[in-house]
Design a protein around this motif. Structure first.
Motif, PDB file in Angstrom:
ATOM      1  N   GLN B  43      53.472  -3.854 -13.132  1.00 16.68           N
ATOM      2  CA  GLN B  43      52.377  -4.828 -13.036  1.00 16.68           C
ATOM      3  C   GLN B  43      52.882  -6.185 -12.560  1.00 16.68           C
ATOM      4  OE1 GLN B  43      49.893  -4.980 -16.478  1.00 16.68           O
ATOM      5  NE2 GLN B  43      49.025  -2.961 -16.099  1.00 16.68           N
ATOM      6  N   SER B  44      54.053  -6.559 -13.056  1.00 15.61           N
ATOM      7  CA  SER B  44      54.620  -7.840 -12.638  1.00 15.61           C
ATOM      8  C   SER B  44      54.881  -7.828 -11.137  1.00 15.61           C
ATOM      9  CB  SER B  44      55.930  -8.114 -13.364  1.00 15.61           C
ATOM     10  OG  SER B  44      55.698  -8.193 -14.717  1.00 15.61           O
ATOM     11  N   GLU B  45      55.350  -6.691 -10.675  1.00 15.96           N
ATOM     12  CA  GLU B  45      55.636  -6.553  -9.244  1.00 15.96           C
ATOM     13  C   GLU B  45      54.355  -6.739  -8.436  1.00 15.96           C
ATOM     14  OE1 GLU B  45      57.391  -2.877  -7.111  1.00 15.96           O
ATOM     15  OE2 GLU B  45      58.785  -3.451  -8.709  1.00 15.96           O
ATOM     16  N   ARG B  46      53.303  -6.038  -8.909  1.00 20.02           N
ATOM     17  CA  ARG B  46      52.027  -6.124  -8.210  1.00 20.02           C
ATOM     18  C   ARG B  46      51.476  -7.557  -8.266  1.00 20.02           C
ATOM     19  NH1 ARG B  46      47.142  -1.847  -7.511  1.00 20.02           N
ATOM     20  NH2 ARG B  46      48.554  -0.407  -6.581  1.00 20.02           N
ATOM     21  N   TYR B  47      51.675  -8.181  -9.428  1.00 22.01           N
ATOM     22  CA  TYR B  47      51.210  -9.561  -9.608  1.00 22.01           C
ATOM     23  C   TYR B  47      51.946 -10.499  -8.658  1.00 22.01           C
ATOM     24  CZ  TYR B  47      51.239 -14.201 -11.696  1.00 22.01           C
ATOM     25  OH  TYR B  47      51.172 -15.553 -11.874  1.00 22.01           O
ATOM     26  N   GLU B  48      53.272 -10.352  -8.628  1.00 23.44           N
ATOM     27  CA  GLU B  48      54.075 -11.221  -7.772  1.00 23.44           C
ATOM     28  C   GLU B  48      53.695 -11.035  -6.300  1.00 23.44           C
ATOM     29  OE1 GLU B  48      55.887 -13.634  -8.614  1.00 23.44           O
ATOM     30  OE2 GLU B  48      56.072 -13.207 -10.760  1.00 23.44           O
TER      31      GLU B  48
ATOM     32  N   VAL C 281      50.499   6.221 -18.665  1.00 25.45           N
ATOM     33  CA  VAL C 281      51.084   6.754 -17.424  1.00 25.45           C
ATOM     34  C   VAL C 281      50.209   6.356 -16.230  1.00 25.45           C
ATOM     35  CG1 VAL C 281      51.727   8.867 -16.205  1.00 25.45           C
ATOM     36  CG2 VAL C 281      52.245   8.641 -18.626  1.00 25.45           C
ATOM     37  N   LEU C 282      48.906   6.440 -16.426  1.00 27.11           N
ATOM     38  CA  LEU C 282      47.959   6.061 -15.364  1.00 27.11           C
ATOM     39  C   LEU C 282      48.193   4.609 -14.941  1.00 27.11           C
ATOM     40  CD1 LEU C 282      45.104   6.783 -13.897  1.00 27.11           C
ATOM     41  CD2 LEU C 282      44.153   5.386 -15.698  1.00 27.11           C
ATOM     42  N   SER C 283      48.351   3.769 -15.964  1.00 22.10           N
ATOM     43  CA  SER C 283      48.524   2.346 -15.695  1.00 22.10           C
ATOM     44  C   SER C 283      49.848   2.048 -14.992  1.00 22.10           C
ATOM     45  CB  SER C 283      48.455   1.603 -17.022  1.00 22.10           C
ATOM     46  OG  SER C 283      47.948   0.346 -16.818  1.00 22.10           O
ATOM     47  N   THR C 284      50.855   2.859 -15.301  1.00 17.18           N
ATOM     48  CA  THR C 284      52.150   2.654 -14.649  1.00 17.18           C
ATOM     49  C   THR C 284      52.081   3.146 -13.197  1.00 17.18           C
ATOM     50  OG1 THR C 284      53.140   3.107 -16.790  1.00 17.18           O
ATOM     51  CG2 THR C 284      54.644   3.048 -14.929  1.00 17.18           C
ATOM     52  N   GLU C 360      39.151   4.107  -2.807  1.00 19.19           N
ATOM     53  CA  GLU C 360      40.018   5.280  -2.696  1.00 19.19           C
ATOM     54  C   GLU C 360      41.011   5.284  -3.871  1.00 19.19           C
ATOM     55  OE1 GLU C 360      43.091   6.429   0.606  1.00 19.19           O
ATOM     56  OE2 GLU C 360      41.127   6.080   1.509  1.00 19.19           O
ATOM     57  N   GLU C 361      41.514   4.101  -4.184  1.00 17.09           N
ATOM     58  CA  GLU C 361      42.461   4.012  -5.303  1.00 17.09           C
ATOM     59  C   GLU C 361      41.763   4.341  -6.627  1.00 17.09           C
ATOM     60  OE1 GLU C 361      45.331   0.774  -5.060  1.00 17.09           O
ATOM     61  OE2 GLU C 361      45.209   0.627  -7.238  1.00 17.09           O
ATOM     62  N   PHE C 362      40.526   3.856  -6.764  1.00 15.79           N
ATOM     63  CA  PHE C 362      39.755   4.182  -7.980  1.00 15.79           C
ATOM     64  C   PHE C 362      39.569   5.694  -8.079  1.00 15.79           C
ATOM     65  CE2 PHE C 362      37.236  -0.101  -7.966  1.00 15.79           C
ATOM     66  CZ  PHE C 362      38.430  -0.772  -8.205  1.00 15.79           C
ATOM     67  N   GLU C 363      39.271   6.310  -6.929  1.00 16.31           N
ATOM     68  CA  GLU C 363      39.055   7.765  -6.927  1.00 16.31           C
ATOM     69  C   GLU C 363      40.323   8.498  -7.348  1.00 16.31           C
ATOM     70  OE1 GLU C 363      37.431   9.244  -3.230  1.00 16.31           O
ATOM     71  OE2 GLU C 363      35.732   7.871  -3.437  1.00 16.31           O
ATOM     72  N   LYS C 364      41.458   7.988  -6.847  1.00 21.69           N
ATOM     73  CA  LYS C 364      42.743   8.614  -7.221  1.00 21.69           C
ATOM     74  C   LYS C 364      42.954   8.513  -8.727  1.00 21.69           C
ATOM     75  CE  LYS C 364      45.400   7.902  -3.027  1.00 21.69           C
ATOM     76  NZ  LYS C 364      46.324   6.948  -2.416  1.00 21.69           N
ATOM     77  N   LYS C 365      42.629   7.330  -9.266  1.00 23.60           N
ATOM     78  CA  LYS C 365      42.778   7.126 -10.711  1.00 23.60           C
ATOM     79  C   LYS C 365      41.908   8.117 -11.466  1.00 23.60           C
ATOM     80  CE  LYS C 365      43.792   2.250 -11.419  1.00 23.60           C
ATOM     81  NZ  LYS C 365      43.413   1.093 -12.209  1.00 23.60           N
ATOM     82  N   ASN C 366      40.672   8.241 -11.016  1.00 21.95           N
ATOM     83  CA  ASN C 366      39.745   9.141 -11.701  1.00 21.95           C
ATOM     84  C   ASN C 366      40.188  10.590 -11.580  1.00 21.95           C
ATOM     85  OD1 ASN C 366      38.004   7.285 -12.832  1.00 21.95           O
ATOM     86  ND2 ASN C 366      36.929   7.010 -10.908  1.00 21.95           N
ATOM     87  N   ALA C 367      40.711  10.938 -10.401  1.00 20.20           N
ATOM     88  CA  ALA C 367      41.187  12.314 -10.214  1.00 20.20           C
ATOM     89  C   ALA C 367      42.361  12.569 -11.163  1.00 20.20           C
ATOM     90  CB  ALA C 367      41.604  12.533  -8.770  1.00 20.20           C
TER      91      ALA C 367
END
Lengths: 233, 469, 439
Positions: B43-48, C281-284, C360-367
């Motif tokens: 997240q930090s990477e994306r933020y930066e 994991v999704l968030s990462t 598209e990214e939202f769709e990937k997340k949902n998938a």
């Protein structure tokens, strides 16, 4: 009715029953005497179908106790050493519940008769089991077995916790059941009670049936002497 | 007492199931912190990247009218906080993107929660999830039969016959279970420190230490209470079910119900009400884009007087910039009033919710956990305030350039050069120092300490009322 | 016969267990509370929509009274505005698009607190505008979650079932009379299943009663009767999932403690750990989108404005070939103004193309999330409940798509009418309102 032939049962290499052979016919009461760990409970559990013999035959009414356990159990009445029941149900409710488990539905009056004939005083019938003494619970346990009207009764130290009067009542009940054609196996330490109730007595030691005696052939004192001799040797 | 604790621990270690569960917990906690740290890095990477992108966009403006640039504006992104791997707090719910522009104070939008379907109602796998929900259950399972079990097995009689003091027995049982909770806590903190490595500083250390303290106190309350019920009930199953009931009520039932009630007691306006009220107040003020506006005319007269000239065209400055700034300052008063009111309601809600700690120590724990991790609403509001302060400085800088940068009134085509845009400072978020916010959590801490006291009293009472049979 | 007796006898076991009764009562209280929460949010949304509609209607009436009836189409204080042109007439049409709350919201508020449900549609609008943000709420409350009916089902139902079942068989085993039971009734599993089925029945009846309470709070039967049956179906399926899981533990368990430990672990695992791990994991893998693609539109917009008129016009003509045959296009002196008015259409296209990447990214997340449903049943059921109540992410995505459709329609109408030099009077204004509100 009950047939055990060369039955062997071991636990972790330790033999609990060794070549046990026994036959008990209808109307007969057989007493199993033995010290702790002699194999009495193992024998009862094999008859109940909870344990399978490593070899040999264990049958009730020509049916294999472990393979046809469900069928066999339909004809067995069982009284454990410690009868634990649902403490929040009354004695009569417990009897009703366990009878229904066996597919039997009795009227209240019949249930009361069963309890009374097993020595439980009427005023206790409706009281919660949590208020019962061990002996009272035992009486309900006997009533449960009695109400099942089984062909075979297996009793594991049934008189444990009973006062002399209740114990005597149990003896009378067992005799009555036998006279009605039931085959009964009673495992016990109580030499005198076994001598009084049973037709035949087997002395078990380390899983072996050392001696079979007709109770008519010995007095209580002789039986005690015999038993102690076997235990010492 | 130490030998008794040691004995309890020996029993714990020798019980394969408990040992397995404890090792499992340690593994899970370490994994949690690791995953949280990975997420933080990502997240930090994306933020930066996003921040640098915005910065680059701004600095690449070759030339633009300063007020045009105020409309063009910039964007501020909510930075990630390394303590998020311990407790993410409200970060998943609040937005990430805040537009900074002239004439309006925007709200932060595009939260993570709005970018996908629901995954977890209790948030991500953070240290707080394990430490708040599962470790307490483990402690309950370890403690519930500590006395009733001894009673049921008849060992209690034996222990007391051997001369063991009941109080010593009870406290050593409580301490041995509590210490296991603390061990898990310590491992979590150490894993966290290990993963963040050189990012650890005194601020983070203090926050982490307080966070650990709050959990430790809560674990003590829970352990002591379980032991108390273990003393009171002769049947250990009853003490287990009682504690499970308390766990459900404390962690699942009450936080939800109290928070919803608090929101009903101190109502927030609907978005439409809020917007309408602000628009109404805003319309009372000066409209920088409407030369016909009466307040603009008043300002014009004042400015002409100040510069001693008769008409706007004679002014040595660009009057439009002055009007825009006046417009902005009026707007700021409106934003301060309405956003301020909003913050007041939120503060009242928070304070009322904190009082929920009187009946539910879990509330105090949750408040402190996310607060000390710097991820509660107070910290979020603090971030928003900093952005708004920046917005005001940013827009003033642009309006001043418009007014005093060399153009004359009405010269909307006049443009400031790239050097000017490069000289405008970027937003730098200064995380609120712990010392500044700690007072907000005094109530939570006091209430939790009060619960510790109650727990101790219960243990003492339990000692006196303990029945052997 | 015997199974029915067993089933009925369980009632006696149940009513003699105060702890179980308390648990069920608490569950019912939580359920009713949750239903009220859902109903009150439904009512709040309806009220808010009504208020905005009323306000829009007043604003329109004001436009009609002040400008169309008087014929003064250029306001004195804002002379640049001309209500007689399609551009300004549509701008002041105050068209809103609402996501009307489903009465089934009483059962699950889902993601309704994460999204906006009303949006003023203008030709500069986008479905990702800040004014389509969620209602103002305390983020800590949102984080804690709302105890709605679906929460009661998803998180309290397994707990109540745990409390109702935790000691079945394990208690008998612990007390040593399992053998007696087995002698009386040879099949352990039938005995256990009969007992468990009583509690399943009890809970199904409770859920049904709660669902019916819900119908009294919002007009579920009138507007979405299928929601009721679907909700009942999924609640029962969810209940059966937990009952089956617990049954496995009960069947093999010998002690109450061991059993409770297993059941609690399963609860923690399925309700907390697995969904939280998936979320982590999704968030990462897909950190929150900072929407920079969408933000970049402003630069691309600037580039668009800086293009030569001919290029700009060509793009417009490509988008709307009808322009080529319009009256204004034929008059080159008027083209410039019409072109400026039409800028929103090209900006709209830029926004749409940038949103494609984001969505598209939202769709990937949902998938990704849907790919975990097989081992994360709580998330699956949670999203099913949200779908039934029209509060799922997809419902809001559909709503956003509808907003975009209306924006496109509004822009198209504005552009073509501008190029055809259409003059707008009161009836034209009213027709715009009627037409532009329709999808």
């Amino acid at each position: 009715m009950i047939k055990i032939e060369n039955a062997v049962k071991s636990f972790k290499g330790q033999k609990a029953i060794e070549n046990l052979t026994l036959e008990i016919s209808q109307g007969e009461i057989f007493g199993l005497l033995g010290a702790n760990g002699a194999g009495k409970s193992t024998t009862i559990n094999m008859l109940l179908g909870f344990l399978s013999p490593d070899s040999g035959v264990v049958q009730i009414d020509h049916k294999n106790c472990s393979k046809d356990s469900k069928e066999v159990r339909k004809h067995i009445g069982y009284i454990p050493e410690n009868v634990n029941l649902y403490p929040y149900l009354s004695g009569i409710e417990n009897l009703d519940y366990f009878s229904r488990l066996a597919g039997l539905k009795y009227a209240k009056s019949e249930l009361k008769d069963f309890l009374s004939s097993c020595g439980l005083q009427e005023e206790a019938h409706k009281k919660k089991v949590s208020t019962y003494s061990k002996g009272m619970r035992q009486k309900v346990g006997i009533a449960i077995a009695y109400a099942k009207k089984a062909k075979v009764y297996l009793l594991d130290e049934p008189a444990s916790g009973l006062d002399p009067m209740a114990s005597n009542e149990l003896s009378q009940l067992l005799k009555k059941l036998a006279s009605e054609g039931a085959a009964i196996v009673m495992a016990s330490h109580d030499i005198f009670r076994v001598r009084e109730v049973c037709h035949r007595i087997g002395i078990l030691k380390q899983g072996k049936l050392l001696k079979e005696i007709n109770s008519e052939d010995v007095s209580a004192n002789e039986l005690e002497t015999l038993y102690l001799d076997f235990m010492k040797n | 007492m130490w030998s008794m604790i040691k004995n309890e621990w020996r029993l714990l270690i020798r019980n394969r199931v408990l040992l397995g569960v404890s090792v499992g917990f340690i593994g899970l906690l370490v994994l949690t912190i690791y995953l949280g740290n990975e997420e933080s890095k990502e997240q930090s990477e994306r933020y930066e990247k996003a921040k640098a992108h915005m910065c680059e966009q701004w600095e690449s403006i070759k030339e633009m009218n300063p007020h045009g640039a105020a409309h063009y504006g910039t964007y501020v992104f909510k930075p990630n906080n390394s303590l998020s791997s311990l407790d993410e707090g409200v970060n998943n719910i609040t937005g990430n993107v805040l537009r900074v522009e002239g004439h309006v104070q925007n709200e932060i939008v595009h939260s993570e929660a709005s970018q996908s379907q629901v995954v977890s109602k209790f948030g991500k796998l953070k240290g707080s999830l394990i430490l708040q929900y599962t470790v307490p259950l483990l402690l309950i399972f370890l403690a519930f039969q500590s006395i009733s079990g001894e009673k049921q097995s008849g060992r209690l009689k034996l222990l007391l016959m051997q001369g063991t003091k009941p109080s010593k027995l009870i406290f050593s049982k409580a301490l041995s279970v509590w210490l296991l909770g603390n061990l898990l806590l310590l491992i979590t903190i150490l894993a966290y420190a290990l993963f963040i490595g050189s990012d650890m500083n005194s601020e983070i250390f203090t926050r982490t230490a307080f966070l650990a303290l709050s959990y430790s106190l809560y674990y003590f309350v829970l352990t002591a209470l379980t032991i108390y019920f273990s003393i009171r009930w002769s049947n250990s199953n009853v003490s287990l079910t009682t504690m499970l009931g308390i766990w459900i009520v404390w962690t699942i039932f009450l936080p939800n119900i109290i928070m919803s009630s608090v929101e009903n007691w101190h109502k927030l306006p609907s978005r439409e009400e809020f917007k309408t009220a602000m628009d109404d107040d805003r319309s009372q003020g000066l409209d920088g884009h409407n030369p016909e506006d009466e307040r603009s005319k008043e300002l014009e007269e004042q400015t002409l007087k100040k510069y001693g000239v008769d008409s706007v065209s004679q002014l040595p400055i660009n009057f439009d910039g002055i009007v825009m700034q006046a417009d902005e300052e009026y707007g700021n008063k409106v934003w301060d009033k309405h956003f301020g009111d909003l913050r007041k309601v939120l503060t009242k809600q928070k304070q009322s919710y904190q009082l929920g700690g009187i009946i539910n120590p879990f509330i105090s724990l949750q408040n402190m956990s996310m607060g000390f991790a710097g991820n509660d609403n107070l910290h979020h509001q603090e971030f928003l305030v900093q952005v708004e302060k920046y917005r005001r400085v940013f827009i003033k800088r642009l309006n001043d350039e418009h007014a005093y940068g060399g153009s004359k009134s009405g010269e909307w085509g006049w443009k400031a050069d790239n050097a000017f845009f490069k000289s405008v400072e970027d937003f730098v978020y200064k995380p609120t120092p712990f010392a500044k916010v700690v007072s907000n959590y005094v109530m939570d801490l006091v209430l939790l300490l009060l619960w510790v006291l109650i727990a101790c009293i219960l243990l003492i009472l339990g000692t006196k009322k303990m029945r052997v049979l | 016969m015997k199974y029915r007796d067993l089933f009925l006898y369980e009632w006696k076991h149940f009513i003699r267990s105060p702890f179980k009764i308390i648990a069920l009562v608490l569950f019912v209280v939580a359920g009713v509370y949750g239903l009220n929460k859902g109903a009150s949010l439904h009512e709040q949304h309806e009220r808010e929509i009504e208020k905005i509609e009323k306000r829009a209607s007043e604003d329109r009436q004001k436009v009609i009274d002040d400008y169309f009836i008087t014929g003064e189409l250029n306001p004195e204080d804002r002379p640049w505005i001309d209500y007689g042109t399609p551009f300004w007439s549509i701008w002041f049409s105050y068209v809103h698009h609402f996501k009307n709350p489903s009465p089934a919201m009483v059962y699950s508020i889902g993601q309704s607190e994460q999204f906006g449900f009303y949006k003023r549609v203008t030709f500069w609008a986008s479905p990702y505008d800040a004014d389509l943000a969620e209602e103002i709420a305390n983020p800590e409350r949102l984080q804690t979650g709302t105890l709605d009916f679906s929460f009661t089902i998803l998180f309290l139902l397994p707990l109540v079932l745990l409390v109702l079942l935790y000691n079945l068989k394990s208690w008998e085993s612990e007390q040593g009379f399992m053998q007696l039971i087995l002698v009386q009734m040879p099949s352990k599993n039938i005995w256990l299943a009969s007992r468990v089925s009583f509690y399943i029945f009890l809970l199904v009846a409770t859920i049904l009663a709660l669902l019916l309470v819900g119908t009294a709070l919002t007009p579920v039967f009138e507007h979405s009767p299928e929601a009721f049956t679907q909700m009942l179906f999924f609640c029962i399926a969810y209940l059966l999932f937990w009952a089956a899981l617990y049954f496995i533990f009960l069947s093999g368990s010998k002690t109450v403690l061991g059993n409770t430990l297993k059941m609690s672990t399963a609860y923690l695992l399925f309700a907390f750990i697995i969904p939280a791990s998936v979320h982590q994991v999704l968030s990462t893998q897909y950190p929150p989108n900072m929407m920079t693609d969408f933000i970049d539109v402003r630069d691309r917009q600037q580039e668009l404005y800086n293009q030569p008129d001919s290029l700009f016009q060509a793009k417009l003509n490509e988008l709307y070939p009808e322009i080529l045959v319009s009256s204004v296009y034929k008059d080159s002196t008027k083209r410039g103004a019409a072109r400026n008015r039409s800028a929103a259409s090209l900006v709209n296209e830029l926004k749409k193309s940038s949103l494609l990447l984001i969505e598209e990214e939202f769709e990937k997340k949902n998938a990704f999330i849907e790919g975990t449903f097989w081992f994360s049943p709580v998330s699956y059921f949670q999203n099913r409940f949200n779908t039934i109540s029209g509060t799922h992410f997809d419902d809001y995505q559909t709503y956003r798509n509808d907003v975009q459709t209306l924006i496109d329609k509004q822009i198209r109408t504005m552009v073509l009418d501008t190029w055809n030099n259409k003059k707008i009077d009161r009836s034209g204004y009213e027709k715009y309102i009627q037409e532009l509100e329709k999808l």
